[in-house]
Motif scaffolding. Sequence first.
Motif, PDB file in Angstrom:
ATOM      1  N   GLU A 247      98.339  16.281  79.296  1.00  0.00           N
ATOM      2  CA  GLU A 247      99.756  16.252  79.656  1.00  0.00           C
ATOM      3  C   GLU A 247      99.998  15.005  80.479  1.00  0.00           C
ATOM      4  OE1 GLU A 247     100.534  19.826  81.890  1.00  0.00           O
ATOM      5  OE2 GLU A 247      99.336  19.167  83.601  1.00  0.00           O
ATOM      6  N   TYR A 248     101.220  14.488  80.439  1.00  0.00           N
ATOM      7  CA  TYR A 248     101.497  13.299  81.253  1.00  0.00           C
ATOM      8  C   TYR A 248     102.785  13.539  82.037  1.00  0.00           C
ATOM      9  CZ  TYR A 248     105.211  11.569  78.184  1.00  0.00           C
ATOM     10  OH  TYR A 248     106.377  11.419  77.479  1.00  0.00           O
ATOM     11  N   GLY A 249     102.932  12.782  83.128  1.00  0.00           N
ATOM     12  CA  GLY A 249     104.102  12.981  83.985  1.00  0.00           C
ATOM     13  C   GLY A 249     104.217  14.444  84.383  1.00  0.00           C
ATOM     14  N   SER A 250     105.402  15.006  84.208  1.00  0.00           N
ATOM     15  CA  SER A 250     105.628  16.389  84.647  1.00  0.00           C
ATOM     16  C   SER A 250     104.893  17.408  83.786  1.00  0.00           C
ATOM     17  CB  SER A 250     107.125  16.688  84.620  1.00  0.00           C
ATOM     18  OG  SER A 250     107.617  16.565  83.284  1.00  0.00           O
ATOM     19  N   GLY A 251     104.484  17.043  82.594  1.00  0.00           N
ATOM     20  CA  GLY A 251     103.640  17.887  81.753  1.00  0.00           C
ATOM     21  C   GLY A 251     104.182  19.270  81.471  1.00  0.00           C
ATOM     22  N   PHE A 252     103.257  20.241  81.385  1.00  0.00           N
ATOM     23  CA  PHE A 252     103.657  21.612  81.077  1.00  0.00           C
ATOM     24  C   PHE A 252     104.533  22.205  82.179  1.00  0.00           C
ATOM     25  CE2 PHE A 252     100.423  21.339  77.823  1.00  0.00           C
ATOM     26  CZ  PHE A 252     100.884  22.207  76.841  1.00  0.00           C
ATOM     27  N   ALA A 253     104.293  21.792  83.423  1.00  0.00           N
ATOM     28  CA  ALA A 253     105.085  22.337  84.520  1.00  0.00           C
ATOM     29  C   ALA A 253     106.541  21.902  84.412  1.00  0.00           C
ATOM     30  CB  ALA A 253     104.501  21.889  85.858  1.00  0.00           C
ATOM     31  N   GLY A 254     106.759  20.714  83.873  1.00  0.00           N
ATOM     32  CA  GLY A 254     108.114  20.162  83.802  1.00  0.00           C
ATOM     33  C   GLY A 254     109.049  20.923  82.887  1.00  0.00           C
ATOM     34  N   VAL A 255     108.520  21.745  82.006  1.00  0.00           N
ATOM     35  CA  VAL A 255     109.394  22.413  81.031  1.00  0.00           C
ATOM     36  C   VAL A 255     110.321  23.422  81.701  1.00  0.00           C
ATOM     37  CG1 VAL A 255     107.617  22.146  79.257  1.00  0.00           C
ATOM     38  CG2 VAL A 255     107.899  24.366  80.370  1.00  0.00           C
ATOM     39  N   SER A 256     109.958  23.892  82.895  1.00  0.00           N
ATOM     40  CA  SER A 256     110.808  24.865  83.584  1.00  0.00           C
ATOM     41  C   SER A 256     111.971  24.202  84.313  1.00  0.00           C
ATOM     42  CB  SER A 256     109.991  25.650  84.612  1.00  0.00           C
ATOM     43  OG  SER A 256     108.777  26.052  84.073  1.00  0.00           O
ATOM     44  N   MET A 257     111.918  22.911  84.415  1.00  0.00           N
ATOM     45  CA  MET A 257     112.956  22.208  85.169  1.00  0.00           C
ATOM     46  C   MET A 257     114.212  22.033  84.321  1.00  0.00           C
ATOM     47  SD  MET A 257     110.451  19.336  86.826  1.00  0.00           S
ATOM     48  CE  MET A 257     111.560  18.585  88.015  1.00  0.00           C
ATOM     49  N   ARG A 258     115.300  21.779  85.006  1.00  0.00           N
ATOM     50  CA  ARG A 258     116.528  21.397  84.311  1.00  0.00           C
ATOM     51  C   ARG A 258     116.580  19.866  84.198  1.00  0.00           C
ATOM     52  NH1 ARG A 258     121.509  25.405  85.026  1.00  0.00           N
ATOM     53  NH2 ARG A 258     120.330  27.352  84.802  1.00  0.00           N
ATOM     54  N   GLY A 259     117.317  19.410  83.249  1.00  0.00           N
ATOM     55  CA  GLY A 259     117.450  17.968  83.058  1.00  0.00           C
ATOM     56  C   GLY A 259     117.928  17.266  84.317  1.00  0.00           C
ATOM     57  N   SER A 260     118.849  17.904  85.024  1.00  0.00           N
ATOM     58  CA  SER A 260     119.412  17.270  86.219  1.00  0.00           C
ATOM     59  C   SER A 260     118.370  17.080  87.318  1.00  0.00           C
ATOM     60  CB  SER A 260     120.599  18.100  86.738  1.00  0.00           C
ATOM     61  OG  SER A 260     120.210  19.450  86.887  1.00  0.00           O
ATOM     62  N   GLU A 261     117.339  17.939  87.351  1.00  0.00           N
ATOM     63  CA  GLU A 261     116.235  17.753  88.312  1.00  0.00           C
ATOM     64  C   GLU A 261     115.192  16.787  87.772  1.00  0.00           C
ATOM     65  OE1 GLU A 261     114.219  21.626  89.614  1.00  0.00           O
ATOM     66  OE2 GLU A 261     115.353  22.228  87.820  1.00  0.00           O
ATOM     67  N   HIS A 262     114.974  16.880  86.476  1.00  0.00           N
ATOM     68  CA  HIS A 262     113.842  16.195  85.844  1.00  0.00           C
ATOM     69  C   HIS A 262     114.093  14.709  85.629  1.00  0.00           C
ATOM     70  CE1 HIS A 262     110.878  15.209  82.677  1.00  0.00           C
ATOM     71  NE2 HIS A 262     110.153  16.173  83.190  1.00  0.00           N
ATOM     72  N   ASN A 263     115.347  14.369  85.370  1.00  0.00           N
ATOM     73  CA  ASN A 263     115.649  12.954  85.096  1.00  0.00           C
ATOM     74  C   ASN A 263     115.276  12.052  86.272  1.00  0.00           C
ATOM     75  OD1 ASN A 263     116.590  13.576  82.592  1.00  0.00           O
ATOM     76  ND2 ASN A 263     118.755  13.163  83.010  1.00  0.00           N
ATOM     77  N   ASP A 264     114.739  10.910  85.952  1.00  0.00           N
ATOM     78  CA  ASP A 264     114.319   9.932  86.959  1.00  0.00           C
ATOM     79  C   ASP A 264     115.400   8.854  87.097  1.00  0.00           C
ATOM     80  OD1 ASP A 264     111.740  11.148  87.317  1.00  0.00           O
ATOM     81  OD2 ASP A 264     111.053  10.166  85.489  1.00  0.00           O
ATOM     82  N   SER A 265     116.132   8.900  88.197  1.00  0.00           N
ATOM     83  CA  SER A 265     117.217   7.922  88.399  1.00  0.00           C
ATOM     84  C   SER A 265     116.671   6.514  88.584  1.00  0.00           C
ATOM     85  CB  SER A 265     118.016   8.282  89.653  1.00  0.00           C
ATOM     86  OG  SER A 265     118.617   9.535  89.479  1.00  0.00           O
TER      87      SER A 265
END
Lengths: 360, 360, 360, 360
Positions: A247-265
């Motif tokens: 997995e890279y970056g947020s990986g499997f854990a990132g799938v629970s996030m919303r786009g608004s949290e996950h996006n990298d400004s």
Amino acid sequence: MAGSIFGSAFRISTFGESHGKAIGVVIDGCPAGLVIDEEFIQSELDRRRPGQSNIVTQRKESDTVQILSGIFEGKSTGTPLAMVIYNGDQRSQDYGHIADKYRPSHADYTYQVKYGIRDYRGGGRSSARETAARVAAGAIAKLLLAQQGVHIQAYVSQVGPLILQKSATELDLSLTESNDVRCPDPAMAEQMIDLIKAVRKDGDTIGGVVSAVITGCPVGLGEPAFDKLHADLGKAMLSINACKGFEYGSGFAGVSMRGSEHNDSFYQEDGKILTRTNHSGGIQGGISNGMDITFRVAFKPVATIIPEQESVNEQGEAVTVTGKGRHDPCVLPRAVPIVESMAALVLADHLLRQQMVKLP
Amino acid sequence: MAGSIFGSAFRISTFGESHGKAIGVVIDGCPAGLVIDEEFIQSELDRRRPGQSNIVTQRKESDTVQILSGIFEGKSTGTPLAMVIYNGDQRSQDYGHIADKYRPSHADYTYQVKYGIRDYRGGGRSSARETAARVAAGAIAKLLLAQQGVHIQAYVSQVGPLILQKSATELDLSLTESNDVRCPDPAMAEQMIDLIKAVRKDGDTIGGVVSAVITGCPVGLGEPAFDKLHADLGKAMLSINACKGFEYGSGFAGVSMRGSEHNDSFYQEDGKILTRTNHSGGIQGGISNGMDITFRVAFKPVATIIPEQESVNEQGEAVTVTGKGRHDPCVLPRAVPIVESMAALVLADHLLRQQMVKLP
Amino acid sequence: MAGSIFGSAFRISTFGESHGKAIGVVIDGCPAGLVIDEEFIQSELDRRRPGQSNIVTQRKESDTVQILSGIFEGKSTGTPLAMVIYNGDQRSQDYGHIADKYRPSHADYTYQVKYGIRDYRGGGRSSARETAARVAAGAIAKLLLAQQGVHIQAYVSQVGPLILQKSATELDLSLTESNDVRCPDPAMAEQMIDLIKAVRKDGDTIGGVVSAVITGCPVGLGEPAFDKLHADLGKAMLSINACKGFEYGSGFAGVSMRGSEHNDSFYQEDGKILTRTNHSGGIQGGISNGMDITFRVAFKPVATIIPEQESVNEQGEAVTVTGKGRHDPCVLPRAVPIVESMAALVLADHLLRQQMVKLP
Amino acid sequence: MAGSIFGSAFRISTFGESHGKAIGVVIDGCPAGLVIDEEFIQSELDRRRPGQSNIVTQRKESDTVQILSGIFEGKSTGTPLAMVIYNGDQRSQDYGHIADKYRPSHADYTYQVKYGIRDYRGGGRSSARETAARVAAGAIAKLLLAQQGVHIQAYVSQVGPLILQKSATELDLSLTESNDVRCPDPAMAEQMIDLIKAVRKDGDTIGGVVSAVITGCPVGLGEPAFDKLHADLGKAMLSINACKGFEYGSGFAGVSMRGSEHNDSFYQEDGKILTRTNHSGGIQGGISNGMDITFRVAFKPVATIIPEQESVNEQGEAVTVTGKGRHDPCVLPRAVPIVESMAALVLADHLLRQQMVKLP
């Protein structure tokens, strides 16, 4: 097509079995003019070598590398760089007891069906010994990357249930090599070492996770569609023996996030475009964005164990199998240089594909 | 080298941008004599199509596929099979507001630096629209696999924090297509649909996981060293837009196990060699062992969201970006046929490499 | 592996049969920022088009090319460039009489045995119609080469027994396009045209030779060992329908010379290193040396002739075969742009491999 | 990409310089179960070896080959087969006089510009010594072909102006190895040997032609479009040092013929489809048709000669160059096994691509 060639611009071709005469690698595509530091190559092999500490296999292999071609007056010439490591410790008699048995979760059965013949000594080609050739090639790739300011650091972040909760930025990665398990958190390293020793006492094995950080990578590596940088990194890691996940970056854990949290400004600082968070793991649309590249690699517990196991032989008859001797209780400490090497090979390949290599 | 060609024996070359004239694919290596069921190809595209339900993007694209070559009297001829899908709904004017802005966690910035030019309309080549070409090619691969008795079934096993705890063997996978989210557990499907609707109401997005099971795969697919079957599956999955991770068999969870628990014991039944457990996920030493192949694929939340986000433009100046319109709140339902297609492409490739394809 | 993909850094994938819906090509690897002159591409296709003069086949194909992807605001974007040419003149009924017969010196028999099925209409995939896709791709390659100052000029130097004795340096190559046979010597051109007309009157065909000169090629293109520049040029030319031979520089004639005559002495002029003679044909050790690259390509007489010929059918029974209608009496005039196109593809590939492409 | 890998299904990767530690080759794709006859491999190398007769170079290289991997109990295992030949006779001091000079018609200048560095000793990677690795790999390919009943026989058909007028069918090819020049016509062989000796006395060199016949090739090898069987054979031959041209079947001479003469009529005999003539050289539409495959390969005079030649050095200054010592006056006798080896590699590759290899 037969699977032992990797890369496109920086292409390697590995060969060799665990108990054959030698293993080795040919690199086709190393640019000319690279200073080849042979001591560095050997030191990388020493990081992967059996017997390097008391939590790894005690097999004795010196893994001395010889460069056969592609070098002139200390520099690469642009022609194929071949390296060979002669196998020393060939105790073939060790393997008579498993010659016609299929060891559970090994490649014995699949090789036998695929090829109709197999070198059963130490797993033959399926042995992780093949990765020594990758580390030799990876060392050349690292020398190339160092010229471009790219640095790869891997470390053990999990052994069995012991999980290092700190992220790379919270750790002092320079401590990685300070202990036998290659975990940059000394307290956690001690626990991991204790666990591995306990597992070994049982004749058993345990899995874990290697994490990695790549710094200094320029923007622009990786291709649209299929050869995305993380797809090539993923294939490289999954091709390592015992690897079960990437997995890279947020990986499997990132799938629970919303786009608004996950996006990298994005923001700008000192003329450089950066992101405030790095859930992207340094790669967007398959292409490096200049932030640190981060990924994690899962390794299963080694399949060779001492306790008796149920299995079948080549005739399909029920048999029992017992692991003899000198296996790794946990592959993680030795996996660290292999993960780094495979990452280095992928990056060198993409740097060349992107025409970004400059040698002095 | 430029990344839009995939596979070695069953090779595909995709082309096309979100808002260009057309997207499509050329398959080089489809064996002769395969009955090409055009309705099936279209039905696969319809599973990926925008607007198919009210939890996916409402863009209107009919995605009608045309076969241009490689077919004669209903059968493949062994020559390249080209398929094209003309783009219908090209509202270029929609994109003026982001023409020089870098959308967070999109490929805008990396493409711009890599190429110095980019088709900003709908993400251009980085748009997931490219995956329609993969689904068309994947449909041909599925037709080939069906002849060999190989079947691939993917399904949604997680949306955001909602995790389907049952394993594939506990589920009735035939229910997958019975609901809009493609989760074979109807009760969980309802919850997932509700969550996606709630997320959409916020103009936000959410990630998830696709699980997949391959049945009927013969022993012997996959190559030693680099082209291990799971390594090629992993690269295939990681090359799908928004993918963040891949694991097979016991995956990341398996690392906490001991070898004695994790090893899959062999036994024989009715002349077939089987394993009692399947932590190996049907692959040992990189080669299929005849058991079901299982893997999981992580997808991040879609990067396009409605709320205003901080970013920079091509000049590096701070700007805000707002997602307009018709994006997917959750990519998972449409990812299912894409995951299946990529798996089909990998298997068709390895069946051909292993010289195992037989057509009537 | 299936043979319809060519090149490594500038890779093309062609598709299409003579009487299918369309033929076309996908280019994967065209650098971004190239101004795509669509009129030039069409003009190149017009040089290959049937019906262009009264010494070529009178089939009516407009060969109108459409670009489907990879272009934005008139420039290449670095993503795959797909081009399609829809087939117009599909008189399938013309081919009923040969549906189960093997035409002598055609690919009917070999395709049937290889694939067990074949599109017999107009030769299907084995038709030289496939080369239109190469010319479209070659036109893009030429646009790229023009930016680097590289120019390719081919011309007809032999038709049947009529041999142009002058070398390229003695000719005014700008006259090549001034006559229908594309021979830069007007007097010889007239004789060649007369011969072709006489041959056509007999319903027969005749072979010939295309010569080519590449000017402006930088030093350094081509790789040691297998991918020597002339080896790649040779493969490219030999892959053209009806090609029987390839030679470069002094070629077959040079073998009678002694080394002391054949060697090209180096000297320096205005800071450039040149050779006094050019028996090397601009390539030494497989790598371009900055001198003009010269080569010659042999084409056999077209296999389709009017007179009755002895053959067999699919059942192996003796039959006679008669060519109907609209074939080329001599492929040479139309081969000129194909030779140039294939050379352009090879050079573009090696320029990219050598990282020598610079776009404004 | 860097040119030292050849083939797709039977892929070889060669390495090594003339005066480095060793040269060698890795074969990736040799099927499992092939009996590896090591004496045969060595005997093939002996046919290429310097010092084998008094009309070739008198350098002393034993060219002893070692197999490092891919073999178990005398059979191939399906994993990479690596072979190495250590360099013995390394008289580096011999080369000081040309270290900074560009020898005419050698690769010195092109390598220097391409790489900025070169191993000038004996030509380094550009030395024909690299072909020893090809012969080792070719020997394995020949063993594979022998199992399928395919046989390759090459012979010298021209030395300088001495042209063997008889075709292969008029010759007793079993006489080829009966004389030092490898010409199956004993009277012509004697003349050729005398000519070579006379040329050597002058310190000069001479070129020639190798002809080859492949018997027993099944119908169906070769691919449409680019990977036509003769295109791959052509590239293989043109990649051999000193090669200047390739033609197959009727070749350059065939261009003067009319279609009605040139076409090969089909007929049936004993259930086999044959052609009355074989101007096609056993290949139609790029695919083998079961008739003998015939081709011819042109080799220029060796560039190393004793008489003083005009040239420049790395600074561009005018210098003279003199060949010292132990070069080949004529490369033809030693080229015969190399031509056969390259043909064997191409055929093994296409047999595997066509899934036609069967081992007992």
